[in-house]
Every structure is written in structure tokens, then in C-alpha cells.
Design a protein around this motif. Structure first.
Motif, short mmCIF file in Angstrom:
data_model
loop_
_atom_site.label_atom_id
_atom_site.label_comp_id
_atom_site.label_asym_id
_atom_site.label_seq_id
_atom_site.Cartn_x
_atom_site.Cartn_y
_atom_site.Cartn_z
N LYS A 155 -3.67 1.28 -9.28
CA LYS A 155 -4.90 1.23 -8.49
C LYS A 155 -5.08 -0.19 -7.97
O LYS A 155 -4.86 -1.16 -8.68
CB LYS A 155 -6.07 1.63 -9.40
CG LYS A 155 -7.41 1.65 -8.74
CD LYS A 155 -8.48 2.15 -9.68
CE LYS A 155 -8.57 1.43 -10.98
NZ LYS A 155 -9.03 0.05 -10.90
N ALA A 156 -5.49 -0.32 -6.72
CA ALA A 156 -5.75 -1.63 -6.13
C ALA A 156 -7.21 -1.99 -6.36
O ALA A 156 -8.11 -1.25 -5.99
CB ALA A 156 -5.45 -1.60 -4.64
N GLY A 157 -7.45 -3.12 -7.00
CA GLY A 157 -8.82 -3.55 -7.23
C GLY A 157 -9.49 -2.76 -8.34
O GLY A 157 -8.87 -2.02 -9.08
N GLY A 176 -12.86 1.45 0.02
CA GLY A 176 -11.79 2.28 0.55
C GLY A 176 -10.40 1.90 0.09
O GLY A 176 -9.42 2.39 0.60
N GLU A 177 -10.30 0.97 -0.87
CA GLU A 177 -8.99 0.60 -1.39
C GLU A 177 -8.47 1.74 -2.25
O GLU A 177 -9.21 2.44 -2.91
CB GLU A 177 -9.08 -0.68 -2.23
CG GLU A 177 -9.43 -1.90 -1.43
CD GLU A 177 -9.49 -3.15 -2.28
OE1 GLU A 177 -9.03 -3.11 -3.43
OE2 GLU A 177 -10.00 -4.15 -1.80
N GLY A 178 -7.16 1.92 -2.26
CA GLY A 178 -6.59 3.02 -3.01
C GLY A 178 -5.49 2.56 -3.95
O GLY A 178 -5.70 1.68 -4.77
N ASP A 217 0.87 -1.17 0.00
CA ASP A 217 0.00 0.00 0.00
C ASP A 217 0.91 1.23 0.00
O ASP A 217 1.88 1.28 0.75
CB ASP A 217 -0.87 -0.04 1.26
CG ASP A 217 -1.86 1.10 1.34
OD1 ASP A 217 -1.42 2.28 1.31
OD2 ASP A 217 -3.06 0.83 1.45
N THR A 218 0.61 2.22 -0.82
CA THR A 218 1.48 3.39 -0.93
C THR A 218 1.64 4.12 0.40
O THR A 218 2.67 4.74 0.63
CB THR A 218 0.96 4.38 -1.99
OG1 THR A 218 -0.38 4.72 -1.68
CG2 THR A 218 1.02 3.78 -3.38
#
Length: 69
Positions: free
Chosen positions: A21-23, A32-34, A4-5
Motif C-alpha cells: 500500500k502506498a502511504g 486516491g493513492e493505491g 505504481d502498479t
């Protein structure tokens, strides 16, 4: 390695990276994934187990209270 960044602290110059992008967009908005960072190649990556805002909140809670004059 994928992180995660918000958990990345630093990495060697020799490490290649790409941010993505995650997901799906739907999971990003609803879950809420970023963004995540993919690291490859030789070298070291330093990361923290807390995201930046949580780490700062924890550090502030451990600091002595300021006394005004």
C-alpha cells in the motif's frame, strides 16, 4: 525501483517484487493513492507513463471510427 502498479507492463523472471500500500490508509482513501510495487535484483522492468485506463482511453481515441452496415 518502486512503481505504481497501474504502470507496470512486464519484468524479467530474475526480478523480485513485492506489492504494498502506498502511504497511510487515510491518504489512500482521501488522496486516491493505491498500491505500489517494489522491484529488486538483476533484470529489466518495463513500465508505461500512463496508467492502464488512461492508456486504453488514449488508444481508443486514436482508433478509426467503426462504420456499421
Amino acid at each position: 525501483m518502486t512503481l505504481d502498479t497501474g504502470h507496470v507492463v512486464a519484468f524479467d523472471e530474475s526480478v523480485q517484487y513485492a506489492v504494498r500500500k502506498a502511504g497511510s490508509w487515510k491518504s489512500s482513501i482521501l488522496g486516491g493513492e493505491g498500491l505500489v510495487t517494489d522491484f529488486t535484483g538483476p533484470g529489466r522492468v518495463w513500465y508505461q507513463t500512463r496508467n492502464t485506463s488512461d492508456l486504453l482511453e488514449w488508444m481508443i481515441s486514436k482508433m478509426p471510427a467503426q462504420r456499421g452496415s
